[in-house]
Enzyme design. Structure first.
Site, PDB file in Angstrom:
ATOM      1  N   ASP A 113       0.797  -1.175   0.011  1.00  0.00           N
ATOM      2  CA  ASP A 113       0.048   0.017   0.195  1.00  0.00           C
ATOM      3  C   ASP A 113       0.954   1.379  -0.102  1.00  0.00           C
ATOM      4  O   ASP A 113       0.586   2.223  -0.572  1.00  0.00           O
ATOM      5  CB  ASP A 113      -1.029  -0.229   1.377  1.00  0.00           C
ATOM      6  CG  ASP A 113      -2.099  -1.060   1.218  1.00  0.00           C
ATOM      7  OD1 ASP A 113      -2.394  -1.463  -0.053  1.00  0.00           O
ATOM      8  OD2 ASP A 113      -2.778  -1.278   2.147  1.00  0.00           O
ATOM      9  N   GLY A 114       1.953   1.241   0.476  1.00  0.00           N
ATOM     10  CA  GLY A 114       2.809   2.499   0.792  1.00  0.00           C
ATOM     11  C   GLY A 114       3.465   2.781  -1.017  1.00  0.00           C
ATOM     12  O   GLY A 114       3.485   3.821  -1.207  1.00  0.00           O
ATOM     13  N   THR A 167      -9.569   2.458   7.132  1.00  0.00           N
ATOM     14  CA  THR A 167      -8.924   1.249   7.557  1.00  0.00           C
ATOM     15  C   THR A 167      -7.564   1.519   7.864  1.00  0.00           C
ATOM     16  O   THR A 167      -6.976   0.479   8.364  1.00  0.00           O
ATOM     17  CB  THR A 167      -8.923   0.111   6.495  1.00  0.00           C
ATOM     18  OG1 THR A 167      -8.466   0.638   5.102  1.00  0.00           O
ATOM     19  CG2 THR A 167     -10.492  -0.277   6.000  1.00  0.00           C
ATOM     20  N   ALA A 168      -6.871   2.375   7.660  1.00  0.00           N
ATOM     21  CA  ALA A 168      -5.654   2.960   8.019  1.00  0.00           C
ATOM     22  C   ALA A 168      -5.432   3.482   9.402  1.00  0.00           C
ATOM     23  O   ALA A 168      -5.834   2.673  10.526  1.00  0.00           O
ATOM     24  CB  ALA A 168      -4.951   3.813   6.881  1.00  0.00           C
ATOM     25  N   ASN A 195      -5.478   8.681   2.050  1.00  0.00           N
ATOM     26  CA  ASN A 195      -6.015   7.964   3.319  1.00  0.00           C
ATOM     27  C   ASN A 195      -6.565   8.969   4.273  1.00  0.00           C
ATOM     28  O   ASN A 195      -7.548   9.014   4.808  1.00  0.00           O
ATOM     29  CB  ASN A 195      -4.794   7.212   3.977  1.00  0.00           C
ATOM     30  CG  ASN A 195      -4.671   5.946   3.153  1.00  0.00           C
ATOM     31  OD1 ASN A 195      -5.514   5.552   2.672  1.00  0.00           O
ATOM     32  ND2 ASN A 195      -3.385   5.414   3.659  1.00  0.00           N
ATOM     33  N   GLU A 196      -5.643  10.093   4.981  1.00  0.00           N
ATOM     34  CA  GLU A 196      -5.871  10.969   5.947  1.00  0.00           C
ATOM     35  C   GLU A 196      -4.877  12.108   6.065  1.00  0.00           C
ATOM     36  O   GLU A 196      -3.921  12.095   5.499  1.00  0.00           O
ATOM     37  CB  GLU A 196      -5.962  10.121   7.262  1.00  0.00           C
ATOM     38  CG  GLU A 196      -4.603  10.089   7.845  1.00  0.00           C
ATOM     39  CD  GLU A 196      -3.912   8.594   7.258  1.00  0.00           C
ATOM     40  OE1 GLU A 196      -2.682   8.934   7.178  1.00  0.00           O
ATOM     41  OE2 GLU A 196      -4.509   7.773   7.315  1.00  0.00           O
TER      42      GLU A 196
END
Length: 266
Positions: free
Chosen positions: A55-56, A166-167, A127-128
């Protein structure tokens, strides 16, 4: 995106690779096989980006092409430690090559988050966004659609997208948001809880047309963390966060199960 491009032999593709020899070896194989079916390798203006890693690596691919997202679809091949957004494992390379050679893809879209600093600079996150400090307590005034909501006192706040739920949001005790919902989630980071400090303390899931404004005289002590980036907020006392019009597209060559991916997390 023009679906006819993904079904022709004029597809322009590139790879973003995890920095290890195994991933580089897979990349060389995929490039050879994709060129053999008529795809054109193009790092500058690809229509498909194949992420080979975890994912990174996929986050790195998204940010590398952040200004070309409306022309690109992403495919993830998992060779790393976590592959929530990847569709194929390293043992499924033959299946991947068969799918891209013979099957037309569908695609899913995920909205990015957009943060505007006081100086007008705009940042994006898949993501955030987190405003946080673990060296001192932060008092952050939070407004939603310009209406005061609460003062959060603690180590900071996290604003995530549906895809980012979900992270780190999940690690903070935030809610996991079902696939296909276009929302944002606000979650406090280690909030102080006693009679002198009052805040919701529960995750707050809100519509995607909300604008979250965070103001603080203490923001110069905080760091802004987003996806795999980190930067100081030394010159800012206010930021605005909203759902961006930018979207990330993932090509799907086979059935996609969000629940199966969730179960693989635990």
């Amino acid at each position: 995106m023009d679906s006819e491009k993904t079904g022709s032999n004029m597809i322009r593709f590139t790879t973003i690779i995890r920095d290890d020899e195994h991933s580089r070896k897979i990349s060389r194989l995929i490039r050879k096989e994709c060129e053999a079916i008529g795809w054109i390798y193009d790092e500058k203006e690809p229509t498909i980006v194949i992420s080979i890693g975890g994912d990174g690596t996929l986050l790195r691919a998204i940010h590398h092409y952040i200004d070309q997202l409306d022309q690109i679809g992403f495919i993830g091949i998992h060779t790393g430690t976590l592959g929530f957004f990847t569709d194929y494992t390293q043992s499924q390379i033959p299946l991947f090559l068969q799918d891209v050679s013979h099957n037309p893809p569908s695609y899913d879209e995920f909205s990015l988050l957009e943060l505007t600093l006081e100086d007008g600079q705009v940042l994006y996150a898949f993501n955030e966004f987190r405003i946080e400090s673990f060296s001192r307590t932060l008092k952050l005034d939070i407004y939603i659609n310009h209406e005061f909501f609460e003062r959060s006192t603690g180590s900071g706040i996290c604003v995530c997208s549906q895809s980012g739920s979900t992270a780190i949001n999940r690690a903070l005790g935030g809610a996991v948001i079902d696939d296909g919902l276009s929302v944002m989630e606000l979650c406090e980071i280690m909030p102080i809880s006693h009679k002198g400090h009052h805040s919701l303390k529960n995750p707050y899931i809100m519509r995607d047309d909300r604008i979250i404004t965070i103001e603080s005289e203490e923001m110069d002590e905080a760091q802004l963390c987003y996806d795999y980036f980190e930067r100081s907020l030394r010159d800012s006392k206010k930021v605005d966060i909203k759902t961006s019009t930018k979207k990330v597209r993932f090509f799907r060559y086979r059935p996609y199960s969000y629940l199966k991916r969730l179960k693989n997390l635990y």
